[in-house]
Design a protein around this motif. Sequence first.
Motif, PDB file in Angstrom:
ATOM      1  N   THR A   3     -51.397 -10.130  91.860  1.00 17.30           N
ATOM      2  CA  THR A   3     -50.483 -10.614  92.901  1.00 17.30           C
ATOM      3  C   THR A   3     -49.138 -10.979  92.280  1.00 17.30           C
ATOM      4  OG1 THR A   3     -51.323 -12.844  92.648  1.00 17.30           O
ATOM      5  CG2 THR A   3     -52.329 -11.514  94.378  1.00 17.30           C
ATOM      6  N   GLU A   5     -45.539 -13.161  93.143  1.00 21.59           N
ATOM      7  CA  GLU A   5     -44.902 -14.125  94.038  1.00 21.59           C
ATOM      8  C   GLU A   5     -43.529 -14.519  93.487  1.00 21.59           C
ATOM      9  OE1 GLU A   5     -47.537 -17.494  94.030  1.00 21.59           O
ATOM     10  OE2 GLU A   5     -49.190 -16.044  94.164  1.00 21.59           O
ATOM     11  N   ALA A   7     -41.139 -17.903  92.969  1.00 18.85           N
ATOM     12  CA  ALA A   7     -41.127 -19.372  93.011  1.00 18.85           C
ATOM     13  C   ALA A   7     -40.195 -19.877  91.923  1.00 18.85           C
ATOM     14  CB  ALA A   7     -42.522 -19.926  92.778  1.00 18.85           C
ATOM     15  N   ALA A  12     -43.887 -23.990  90.442  1.00 18.04           N
ATOM     16  CA  ALA A  12     -45.005 -23.059  90.217  1.00 18.04           C
ATOM     17  C   ALA A  12     -45.945 -23.582  89.143  1.00 18.04           C
ATOM     18  CB  ALA A  12     -44.458 -21.705  89.798  1.00 18.04           C
ATOM     19  N   THR A  91     -51.821 -16.806  85.035  1.00 14.98           N
ATOM     20  CA  THR A  91     -50.539 -16.632  85.715  1.00 14.98           C
ATOM     21  C   THR A  91     -49.390 -16.631  84.721  1.00 14.98           C
ATOM     22  OG1 THR A  91     -51.399 -17.777  87.645  1.00 14.98           O
ATOM     23  CG2 THR A  91     -49.008 -17.606  87.477  1.00 14.98           C
ATOM     24  N   ARG A 136     -51.808 -12.923  87.943  1.00 13.28           N
ATOM     25  CA  ARG A 136     -50.824 -13.344  88.938  1.00 13.28           C
ATOM     26  C   ARG A 136     -49.483 -13.423  88.217  1.00 13.28           C
ATOM     27  NH1 ARG A 136     -50.312 -18.961  90.078  1.00 13.28           N
ATOM     28  NH2 ARG A 136     -48.818 -19.252  91.782  1.00 13.28           N
ATOM     29  N   VAL A 138     -45.443 -14.532  88.582  1.00  8.91           N
ATOM     30  CA  VAL A 138     -44.443 -15.265  89.369  1.00  8.91           C
ATOM     31  C   VAL A 138     -43.068 -14.811  88.894  1.00  8.91           C
ATOM     32  CG1 VAL A 138     -43.446 -17.543  89.825  1.00  8.91           C
ATOM     33  CG2 VAL A 138     -45.940 -17.272  89.734  1.00  8.91           C
ATOM     34  N   GLU A 143     -36.078 -15.376  96.079  1.00  7.91           N
ATOM     35  CA  GLU A 143     -36.505 -14.088  96.624  1.00  7.91           C
ATOM     36  C   GLU A 143     -35.413 -13.440  97.471  1.00  7.91           C
ATOM     37  OE1 GLU A 143     -40.206 -14.372  98.754  1.00  7.91           O
ATOM     38  OE2 GLU A 143     -39.806 -12.510  99.817  1.00  7.91           O
ATOM     39  N   ARG A 148     -38.182  -8.324  96.457  1.00  7.35           N
ATOM     40  CA  ARG A 148     -39.583  -8.333  96.887  1.00  7.35           C
ATOM     41  C   ARG A 148     -40.139  -6.920  96.989  1.00  7.35           C
ATOM     42  NH1 ARG A 148     -43.995 -10.671  98.475  1.00  7.35           N
ATOM     43  NH2 ARG A 148     -43.195 -12.737  98.024  1.00  7.35           N
ATOM     44  N   GLU A 152     -43.228  -5.546  94.632  1.00  2.00           N
ATOM     45  CA  GLU A 152     -44.483  -5.212  95.317  1.00  2.00           C
ATOM     46  C   GLU A 152     -44.865  -3.771  95.040  1.00  2.00           C
ATOM     47  OE1 GLU A 152     -44.137  -6.300  99.424  1.00  2.00           O
ATOM     48  OE2 GLU A 152     -44.928  -8.329  99.024  1.00  2.00           O
TER      49      GLU A 152
END
Length: 481
Positions: A3, A5, A7, A12, A91, A136, A138, A143, A148, A152
């Motif tokens: 994943t 993300e 932050a 985070a 992470t 994960r 970060v 963003e 993004r 992704e």
Amino acid sequence: MTTVEFALLEDAEVDAVAVPVAKPADGNLDGRLTRLTETGELRGSRGEAVVLHGDERLVAAGVGPRDQVDAEALRTAGSAAAQALSRVGGTLAWKLDESLPVPLPEQAAALVEGTILGSYSPGRWESNNDTRPVERIVIATEETPELRSAVERAAIVADRANRARDVANEPPNELTPATLADRAEALAAEHEHLTFEALGPDEMRELGMGSLLAVGQGSRNEPRLIVLRYEPPNATNKDVLFGIVGKSITFDTGGISIKPAGGMQDMKGDMAGGAGTLHGIGALAALGTPVRAIAILAAAENMPGGGAFRPGDILRAANGKTIEVINTDAEGRLVLADALWYARREGATHVLDLATLTGAMELALGDFYAGFFANDDDWRAKIEAAGAASGDHVWAFPLHPRYRRYIDSTYADMKNGSTLRQGSPVLAAEFLQEFAGDGPWAHIDMAGPGFLERSRGDYLHVPGGTGYGVRLIAELGKLLS
Ligand code: BES
Ligand code: ZN
Ligand code: ZN
């Protein structure tokens, strides 16, 4: 699935923070890192990762000379950070560097891609494999829609490349043509617009696929023609059908023209083209790329034995042409012949085949570039652009009618090899062209970069499957839509 993300670092919870460091290592570094540059422990060399333990783990990941920083350098830094954290996993937060000559979305995408590819371990069959992947990521910045979508996409494509590596690394006692078909069926079940079909020997016989069938006839593990169709309802151009054909020899002993024993175990990777094809169309489905596509995996096991085909046999392929077998180890072109015909029969407009086809291509280009051949200028240009953008590197080779004599046979329409020690990759491409039908077609000989004997020293740092083809197909899908 990894994943990603966005932050800010103070918000985070992470196991480590990483930062790309260019050479010479100076500028906007954290105080702790500045001290390391003074002692010479941190230089910013490409692929060097230094881990510092303070309140939090800090990874300084070198990207090499500042003016030469590109996506490849950032992928390598991403991978180096993942390797440095291979006992930690969890992470990882990346701080981006606006002073680098790569725009932030591209920078973040390359770091994500490298982190995921660098987290890959081929030791799935070890009883105690304690390497821990970064699960994960970060991105420690605000963003934006552009950032993004870039990260992704990168995460999806890199995860799919790792899944293709898993398939290529599966041992041949586990991965047969039939179990490869099971993998394809399971993949199709993950995606709404992806459908699966597999033809067995009887169905192939009905279609006259004497070339593919001959390769598989020496093995108790029967051949399969595995077909996946991706039909997105929002396809931008209904007239385009991207046809992807993968050589999927689950083990290549060479057959009656048997290979020497040394290194033969790596011939489990002779389906790496099929693995890239499989997870390449999977990537198109996962990304929702608005292009219609069909993937065809020509799967067989090339074995010697009482039922095996032999040098001297004359085969009839599905397009009606006859082939004199000179060498049963030149089996890839034989399975692709019938699969290329099938791709056109199903309406493919732009055909690409991916194959670990000739040892000579690996001798010529090593493990970095795949050699490729195309019969159409526009299709060649698209593949070159996709290669440069994706990191699945391609280098163009020539097709020329004057090479056709290499496959002229005394007895049949053509032969599958020659005794001349010349132009083995071009001979193979000339052979394939006989089955590629009308319209744009390209052949990628990925014998070098498809399956590694050793680390490549960049973000592909472990032996075995590389996922070659997945990133290229994802990019080509974009260019065709
Ligand atoms: N699978 C091999 C090619 C290969 C060799 C891939 C090394 C990756 C690493 C292919 O089927 C093969 O054996 N090709 C022969 C053709 C020859 C007999 C005309 C080759 O290249 O030697
Ligand atoms: Zn072979
Ligand atoms: Zn082979």
